[in-house]
Design a protein around this motif. Structure first.
Motif, PDB file in Angstrom:
ATOM      1  N   ASN A 154       3.741  -3.545   0.672  1.00 41.53           N
ATOM      2  CA  ASN A 154       3.526  -2.798   1.918  1.00 41.53           C
ATOM      3  C   ASN A 154       4.823  -2.302   2.551  1.00 41.53           C
ATOM      4  O   ASN A 154       4.810  -1.807   3.681  1.00 41.53           O
ATOM      5  CB  ASN A 154       2.770  -3.679   2.921  1.00 41.53           C
ATOM      6  CG  ASN A 154       1.352  -3.925   2.489  1.00 41.53           C
ATOM      7  OD1 ASN A 154       0.497  -3.054   2.622  1.00 41.53           O
ATOM      8  ND2 ASN A 154       1.099  -5.102   1.927  1.00 41.53           N
ATOM      9  N   TYR A 182       4.798   1.295   3.790  1.00 38.66           N
ATOM     10  CA  TYR A 182       3.823   1.401   4.884  1.00 38.66           C
ATOM     11  C   TYR A 182       4.406   0.824   6.177  1.00 38.66           C
ATOM     12  O   TYR A 182       4.334   1.456   7.229  1.00 38.66           O
ATOM     13  CB  TYR A 182       2.528   0.680   4.485  1.00 38.66           C
ATOM     14  CG  TYR A 182       1.521   0.548   5.593  1.00 38.66           C
ATOM     15  CD1 TYR A 182       0.871   1.664   6.099  1.00 38.66           C
ATOM     16  CD2 TYR A 182       1.220  -0.697   6.127  1.00 38.66           C
ATOM     17  CE1 TYR A 182      -0.059   1.543   7.121  1.00 38.66           C
ATOM     18  CE2 TYR A 182       0.284  -0.827   7.142  1.00 38.66           C
ATOM     19  CZ  TYR A 182      -0.355   0.298   7.639  1.00 38.66           C
ATOM     20  OH  TYR A 182      -1.272   0.166   8.645  1.00 38.66           O
ATOM     21  N   GLU A 232      -1.594  -2.512   4.538  1.00 39.80           N
ATOM     22  CA  GLU A 232      -2.190  -1.186   4.686  1.00 39.80           C
ATOM     23  C   GLU A 232      -3.676  -1.184   4.360  1.00 39.80           C
ATOM     24  O   GLU A 232      -4.471  -0.579   5.077  1.00 39.80           O
ATOM     25  CB  GLU A 232      -1.452  -0.185   3.790  1.00 39.80           C
ATOM     26  CG  GLU A 232      -1.943   1.228   3.944  1.00 39.80           C
ATOM     27  CD  GLU A 232      -1.098   2.243   3.201  1.00 39.80           C
ATOM     28  OE1 GLU A 232      -1.161   3.426   3.581  1.00 39.80           O
ATOM     29  OE2 GLU A 232      -0.380   1.862   2.248  1.00 39.80           O
TER      30      GLU A 232
END
Length: 166
Positions: free
Chosen positions: A22, A25, A93
């Motif tokens: 992630n 993100y 995410e």
């Protein structure tokens, strides 16, 4: 149903995967942790567990249905003198927008009062991070001030835990 757990040594591999998978993100809304964080993750994980053992911080992970880490919710900079700590959280995410952060923050607020004896929490988010601000509003935090964080407008929030104390 996702489950909140206190951070343990055996979460290391899953937590590393959560942060690595992630990374891009998260970097859209908060500063990137940097390459050194990932290169020395095992040492960092051990340091976090040591801080938790000392009572300076309380770290939590939220496990998804398959046992993967879906989120983390942390209480850092515990101040025993005034019974406060700073709340921080991040959600993978694939779990974003499902109410997971709101549920996890509510649960950690309860633990902060009942298990850790805290009386208040603070949290900071960038002004343009609307999803994070909504989580804080839904969980009883009130904006208390604005300032610049990493060169961007940010909002400081506070929540009393008095009503949650045993």
């Amino acid at each position: 149903m996702p489950t909140l757990e206190r951070l343990r040594a055996d979460h290391a591999e899953a937590l590393f995967a959560f942060e690595r998978d992630n990374r891009a993100y998260f970097a859209r809304t908060v500063p990137d942790r940097g390459d050194a964080y990932f290169a020395h993750f095992a040492d960092r994980h051990g340091a976090l567990l040591a801080e938790q053992e000392e009572g300076v911080c309380h770290f939590h992970v939220v496990l998804g249905d398959a046992g993967e880490i879906a989120a983390r919710v942390n209480l850092v900079d515990v101040d025993p003198a005034d019974g406060s700590a700073e709340l921080g959280y991040r959600v993978a995410e694939r779990y974003a927008g499902r109410g997971l952060a709101t549920a996890a923050v509510r649960e950690v607020c309860g633990a902060a009062a009942a298990a850790y004896g805290l009386r208040a929490l603070t949290a900071v988010t960038h002004e343009d991070h609307l999803a994070s601000r909504r989580v804080l509003e839904r969980t009883g935090f009130t904006a208390t001030g604005r300032f610049l964080l990493d060169g961007r407008p940010a909002v400081r929030h506070r929540r009393s835990l008095e009503g949650l104390l045993p």
